[in-house]
Scaffold this active site. Structure first.
Site, PDB file in Angstrom:
ATOM      1  N   TYR A 355     -13.158   4.043 -18.802  1.00 52.14           N
ATOM      2  CA  TYR A 355     -13.238   5.287 -18.038  1.00 52.14           C
ATOM      3  C   TYR A 355     -13.972   6.328 -18.878  1.00 52.14           C
ATOM      4  O   TYR A 355     -13.614   6.583 -20.022  1.00 52.14           O
ATOM      5  CB  TYR A 355     -11.821   5.749 -17.701  1.00 52.14           C
ATOM      6  CG  TYR A 355     -11.712   6.927 -16.751  1.00 52.14           C
ATOM      7  CD1 TYR A 355     -12.820   7.511 -16.156  1.00 52.14           C
ATOM      8  CD2 TYR A 355     -10.465   7.449 -16.423  1.00 52.14           C
ATOM      9  CE1 TYR A 355     -12.700   8.572 -15.288  1.00 52.14           C
ATOM     10  CE2 TYR A 355     -10.323   8.515 -15.555  1.00 52.14           C
ATOM     11  CZ  TYR A 355     -11.443   9.074 -14.988  1.00 52.14           C
ATOM     12  OH  TYR A 355     -11.317  10.134 -14.127  1.00 52.14           O
ATOM     13  N   CYS A 356     -15.017   6.926 -18.295  1.00 52.91           N
ATOM     14  CA  CYS A 356     -15.781   7.999 -18.937  1.00 52.91           C
ATOM     15  C   CYS A 356     -16.310   7.498 -20.290  1.00 52.91           C
ATOM     16  O   CYS A 356     -16.922   6.440 -20.372  1.00 52.91           O
ATOM     17  CB  CYS A 356     -14.915   9.251 -19.066  1.00 52.91           C
ATOM     18  SG  CYS A 356     -15.797  10.730 -19.613  1.00 52.91           S
TER      19      CYS A 356
END
Length: 624
Positions: A355-356
């Site tokens: 994530y990210c």
């Protein structure tokens, strides 16, 4: 879950149909070869100072660190460079000056005409409309005299300054964006919506309550100031503490080192998919964004669908971790987690999910593993993650050589970047929603905006080690080394094209941190089959998009490894839109790339030295 194809595939989809895998998703449109221009190189890092120069360098560092405490980490030199570039070129552009003078004259005439018509009363068409995302003047009270004149003059003035800050010949794109952004923030200070004397809704509320709303607002402002000074959660966030109302999916911490805790979640079904999922969140956020309340927890939902889920929970670093860098996060984080999972589930491949910035780090790890012939990964999933930082979104406004150097000096003494400094940057990117609307509602109207789980999570930030923050800013953002093949691990370049795993990419339409077009560009570098999803929402709300969430839509299409890359705008225009959550699409994709159902694993593996250490969510996530 049974899914459906679009009834009328595009010509580009037909052209690639001979390479299409069987499934329920449309193929991505194919146009051109997807070539992209390479960004210009950045300046190399400065050489280390000699022993004779060290006292003078330390003097500069102390000065910069002191200034940073007053400017929330923003470099004054960076701002001066931007405005100096703009002002100098404007002085040398008589044509632009004349154009601005003409625009000012026309706007004055429009405002004078509007003022004359508005004073007559009744309905009066506005002479300028706010931007689609600007809802400050939507209330009907703003259409009454003199508030209609106030907000119209403000919008005209705002439009003129936008024309003044953009399009000046010779100004670099970065300096133009910085100067325009800062000017917009300054103008918003003087917006009639943000003053109790010029906001009709605030004036009406003040008359109704005899000023009690302003007293309540002052109380709210004092509470927020005290909480900020004492590093306490903001008002309302105390109802969403990890382990109490959020991050409560049952599980065990099965491993801990100086940087991570690895959480294994308890199975909720009689059988589970053979391949487990490892989730790598960004080190700039607490992991429980993916394990919020039970109704919108991605982790709980996956477990209920029959998946074994492992989660990395990063430690909130302090001065002791100042020298941990990107490679340390890869080794102590991702690689250590894979070792533990391999001991608990021997001979099982892993669905790796990032994530990210966690996805960026995971992409580096996956490429290094591919080069070494390490085949422990079954697939790669990236949520709002980018590997090509040529166009890294509005966060680039705060990143240039001057700004990074200034941040390095600010971090060098304490060993880390404070969470509130990063939070301030994110708030400025969405100042209308995160700053000014709160000022009006909480402090002027005297009403507390209700706190919900996602909002409370956003206030629970993490610090960043000095070395890690410096390395990823310089090497990824400024140098864009990963996309250009210049990022090295153990002396070897990291080539994303060596990743041949099936990949699932998720982007969100309103992402200010990882623009969806940049997430889409990951397909240029990955060398396997790719499924790309574009969903409604922003960087966080678009990912936390549980089934049943109202007004959610998404687009999805497959791109086989052999297919050419279509442009992002073409993809969005041609791939059909679907209603609902994208989560079931991902779960079905994971199942397609899994080997079947098996009995649930044990929690940890004491015989291999990984007994359960504590119940989830563990201790690291509770550190503030």
């Amino acid at each position: 879950m049974e899914q459906r194809r679009s009834d009328a595939p595009s010509p580009q989809q037909d052209a690639a149909s001979n390479m299409a895998p069987s499934g329920s998703r449309p193929l991505a449109p194919v146009i051109g070869n997807g070539s992209e221009t390479t960004p210009p190189p950045t300046q190399p890092d400065t050489a280390e100072t000699s022993q004779e120069e060290q006292p003078f360098a330390a003097w500069d560092q102390m000065t910069h660190a002191s200034i940073a405490r007053l400017t929330a980490g923003v470099s004054p030199a960076s701002l001066l460079q931007a405005y100096g570039d703009w002002w100098t070129h404007l002085l040398l552009s008589p044509g632009k000056q004349a154009q601005l003078a003409l625009k000012a004259q026309r706007k004055f005439v429009r405002l004078a005409d509007y003022s004359a018509r508005a004073m007559q009363g009744g309905e009066c068409p506005r002479c300028i409309e706010p931007l689609a995302e600007d809802h400050r003047f939507d209330a009907p009270e703003w259409q009454q005299w003199p508030f209609n004149l106030l907000h119209q003059s403000f919008l005209l003035n705002q439009q003129w300054w936008y024309n003044a800050m953009t399009g000046v010949p010779g100004v670099t794109r970065h300096h133009e964006e910085v100067a325009n952004f800062v000017t917009r923030q300054v103008l918003d200070i003087f917006s009639p919506a943000n003053s109790p004397l010029t906001n009709p809704r605030v004036l009406e509320r003040t008359l109704e309550q005899g000023g009690a709303n302003l007293v309540s607002g002052a109380t709210h402002a004092w509470e927020d100031a005290v909480n900020f000074y004492l590093h306490r959660p903001p008002a309302g966030a105390e109802h969403y503490l990890p382990g109490e109302s959020v991050a409560i999916t049952p599980g065990e911490v099965v491993y801990r080192n100086r940087l991570i805790e690895l959480i294994q979640y308890r199975p909720a079904t009689e059988q589970v998919q053979a391949e487990p999922i490892l989730i790598v969140p960004a080190w700039v956020m607490k992991y429980y964004i993916l394990d919020l309340s039970p109704h919108n927890s991605l982790v709980r939902w996956l477990v209920e669908q029959g998946h074994t889920v492992f989660m990395i929970s990063w430690k909130n670093p302090d001065a002791e971790e100042r020298d941990l860098g990107v490679d340390d996060y890869r080794e102590l984080g991702i690689m250590a987690a894979l070792e533990v999972i391999g001991a608990i589930l021997p001979s099982r491949k892993v669905h790796a999910t990032g994530y990210c910035l966690g996805g960026t780090l995971l992409s580096i790890a996956a490429a290094v593993m591919a080069r070494a012939g390490d085949d422990r990964l079954a697939s790669l999933t990236l949520f709002a993650s980018i590997t090509d930082f040529a166009e890294a979104g509005e966060l680039e406004l705060f990143i240039d050589d001057s700004q990074v150097h200034f941040l390095e000096d600010a971090m060098r003494q304490q060993g880390y970047l404070e969470a509130w400094q990063m939070k301030s940057a994110f708030q400025l990117l969405q100042s209308d929603d995160l700053i000014w609307s709160r000022l009006v509602n909480d402090y002027l109207m005297g009403e507390r905006l209700p706190t919900f789980d996602l909002m409370a999570w956003s206030t629970d930030g993490t610090r960043m080690p000095y070395r890690m923050h410096s390395e990823y800013l310089r090497r990824l953002y400024l140098g864009n080394e990963l996309a250009r093949g210049r990022y090295r691990v153990d002396g070897h370049p990291v080539l994303l094209s060596s990743i041949t795993l099936p990949a699932f990419l998720v982007a969100t339409r309103k992402d200010h941190i990882s623009p969806w077009q940049s997430v889409y560009r990951n397909q240029l570098y990955l060398d396997g089959d790719v499924t790309f999803v574009l969903t409604s929402g922003g960087h966080n709300a678009g990912v936390v998009s549980e089934p049943g969430h109202p007004r959610r839509v998404y687009q999805i299409a497959d791109k086989p490894a052999q297919a050419h890359h279509a442009g992002a705008d073409t993809w969005r225009a041609e791939v059909p839109e679907r209603e609902g959550s994208w989560w079931p699409e991902w779960q079905a994709w994971l199942q397609e790339h899994s080997s079947g159902w098996v009995a649930p694993p044990t929690m940890g593996n004491a015989e291999q030295g990984y007994p359960p250490l504590a119940e989830a969510p563990g201790q690291y996530v509770r550190e503030r």
